[in-house]
Enzyme design. Structure first.
Site, PDB file in Angstrom:
ATOM      1  N   GLY A  62       0.830  -1.206   0.000  1.00 60.59           N
ATOM      2  CA  GLY A  62       0.000   0.000   0.000  1.00 60.59           C
ATOM      3  C   GLY A  62       0.857   1.245   0.000  1.00 60.59           C
ATOM      4  O   GLY A  62       2.044   1.203  -0.338  1.00 60.59           O
ATOM      5  N   ASN A  63       0.255   2.374   0.373  1.00 59.78           N
ATOM      6  CA  ASN A  63       0.983   3.639   0.422  1.00 59.78           C
ATOM      7  C   ASN A  63       0.429   4.507   1.536  1.00 59.78           C
ATOM      8  O   ASN A  63      -0.494   4.096   2.247  1.00 59.78           O
ATOM      9  CB  ASN A  63       0.939   4.336  -0.944  1.00 59.78           C
ATOM     10  CG  ASN A  63      -0.487   4.593  -1.399  1.00 59.78           C
ATOM     11  OD1 ASN A  63      -1.254   5.282  -0.742  1.00 59.78           O
ATOM     12  ND2 ASN A  63      -0.857   4.006  -2.544  1.00 59.78           N
ATOM     13  N   ARG A  64       0.970   5.706   1.652  1.00 61.76           N
ATOM     14  CA  ARG A  64       0.640   6.565   2.789  1.00 61.76           C
ATOM     15  C   ARG A  64      -0.556   7.495   2.544  1.00 61.76           C
ATOM     16  O   ARG A  64      -0.844   8.361   3.362  1.00 61.76           O
ATOM     17  CB  ARG A  64       1.856   7.413   3.167  1.00 61.76           C
ATOM     18  CG  ARG A  64       3.028   6.615   3.705  1.00 61.76           C
ATOM     19  CD  ARG A  64       4.138   7.533   4.199  1.00 61.76           C
ATOM     20  NE  ARG A  64       5.242   6.795   4.804  1.00 61.76           N
ATOM     21  CZ  ARG A  64       6.286   6.349   4.145  1.00 61.76           C
ATOM     22  NH1 ARG A  64       6.377   6.564   2.835  1.00 61.76           N
ATOM     23  NH2 ARG A  64       7.241   5.683   4.762  1.00 61.76           N
ATOM     24  N   ALA A 106      -4.279   7.488  -4.750  1.00 63.88           N
ATOM     25  CA  ALA A 106      -2.895   7.043  -4.885  1.00 63.88           C
ATOM     26  C   ALA A 106      -2.928   5.533  -5.106  1.00 63.88           C
ATOM     27  O   ALA A 106      -2.948   4.757  -4.158  1.00 63.88           O
ATOM     28  CB  ALA A 106      -2.093   7.394  -3.634  1.00 63.88           C
TER      29      ALA A 106
END
Length: 412
Positions: free
Chosen positions: A207-209, A275
């Site tokens: 995943g991402n932030r 994102a």
């Protein structure tokens, strides 16, 4: 230095939420003067408002006559917020009445005025109420769209007061000079938000932030502009749903791709603020992978490229699947690279993707993701560049949509 805020409170059941609105403003350092209607005190007593605001509460123009407070309160305000505004209060404001301290204060005010209606759905849809709302907007007041949800009793629908934090944040943005572009009224807007998650096994994922805050801010502004908003949402913080927006929850990039593809053809404006994960594991394990196991699967995860949703949107438009008039806006979270600035990298991405606009953020050092503020550059396919100054994510959303809504396609 904080704002001098006048909070008007109408006589509806949602008046109890005004207490939290007071708290949201005061905790941000603003000085709040609560001015209820006489009917509002049937729901929340003056002692409560006085304790929360630190100011005396009055409803009549005949209190403190020597101070001419029915003029002074409105004159000294930096911002006036009326929440909740009942159908009766909307009618009195639209007619220019000044028969109590609140309506007199609004009539005198030269600062921004934000009016937040709350009432039953049938009342909100009544032609007389709709006329009064449009008249107030013509006068220059900002009238928020109500939220959809549970009302008094078993009723549910549009007419619910938005969350207090949404009201305070939106009103502060208006006080800073931003307004939702009404040219979006009635337009169909599709927005993606949040990060996507690609499962490695039932426990772990790539995943991402991304927190989803900028996407939700865009949805909030579009909804307040009167647009019909659909949001395709991945992993996000616990965020309040924009007023009246349809929210479609997904997890993976492929799920988001399918949800966008299903809705793109019916959209006038598409904003890809999510994102998304560029890659996913080639193989997703059915059970939790064990560290140090014989196959050592966690030490080496083969990846395969995900669909490029933004590029596919542009291709669908070229093929006529998405209408030629649909405006497509992408986002680029970039960091400085040797020999290339953030803007140069974003300009190359804009050319590569073929969308109409690209909002470029510099996320070096952990900036933007999960933060309350944002900034960057809005790049247009024709070479234009607009600096989006540092501000709250709601401010940034206002700026982006104001520029995008100025395009001729949305004015046809």
């Amino acid at each position: 230095m904080g704002l001098k805020v006048v909070l008007g409170v109408g006589g509806g059941i949602a008046a109890y939420k005004a207490c939290q609105v007071v708290r949201d403003f005061t905790e941000a350092g603003d000085d709040v003067r609560v001015v209820p209607t006489p009917a509002a005190l049937n729901f929340v007593g003056s002692a409560t408002f006085e304790a929360l605001s630190g100011h005396p509460v009055s409803t009549t123009v005949f209190d403190a006559v020597d101070e001419v407070q029915h003029v002074r309160i409105g004159q000294e305000a930096d911002l006036v917020v009326v929440a909740p505004a009942t159908a009766d209060l909307l009618a009195r404001l639209a007619a220019g009445r000044a028969d109590d301290l609140l309506t007199a204060s609004v009539l005198v005010a030269t600062c921004p005025v934000v009016i937040v209606p709350a009432m039953h759905t049938e009342m909100w849809k009544n032609p007389a109420v709709r006329r009064n709302v449009e008249l107030l907007r013509e006068f220059g007041y900002v009238v928020m769209e109500p939220a959809h949800g549970r009302l008094t009793g078993a009723d549910s629908g549009p007419g619910r007061l938005p969350d207090p934090a949404q009201i305070a944040d939106f009103a502060r943005s208006v006080a800073r000079g931003h307004r939702p572009p009404r040219s979006l009224a009635g337009r169909r807007v599709l927005i993606t938000a949040g990060g996507t998650q690609e499962n490695i096994d039932p426990v772990r994922y790539i995943g991402n932030r991304s927190s989803g805050r900028q996407g939700f801010a865009l949805g909030e502004v579009a909804a307040q502009a009167g647009a019909r908003v659909t949001m395709v949402v991945g992993d996000t913080d616990a965020l309040s749903t924009p007023a009246g927006a349809e929210v479609v929850r997904v997890r993976s990039t492929r799920q988001m791709h399918a949800a966008v593809q299903e809705r793109a053809a019916a959209s006038d404006l598409i904003i890809m603020a999510a994102a998304v994960a560029d890659f996913r594991p080639l193989n997703e394990a059915d059970s939790k992978l064990k560290k140090g196991s014989a196959d050592d699967a966690l030490r080496h995860v083969d990846l395969v490229e995900n669909p490029d949703i933004l590029r596919d949107l542009v291709d669908w438009r070229r093929a006529g699947v998405v209408p030629a008039g649909t405006i497509i806006v992408g986002f680029a979270a970039e960091t400085e690279q040797p020999g290339a600035s953030v803007r140069e990298l974003a300009r190359k991405k804009l050319q590569r993707k073929g969308c109409d606009f690209l909002m470029c953020n510099d996320v070096s050092g952990g900036a933007v993701f999960g933060q309350d503020r944002n900034s960057g550059w809005l790049l247009a396919a024709d070479g234009r560049e607009t600096v989006i100054a540092d501000g709250s994510k709601l401010d940034v959303a206002m700026e982006i949509l104001t520029h995008v809504a100025g395009e001729r396609i949305l004015n046809d």
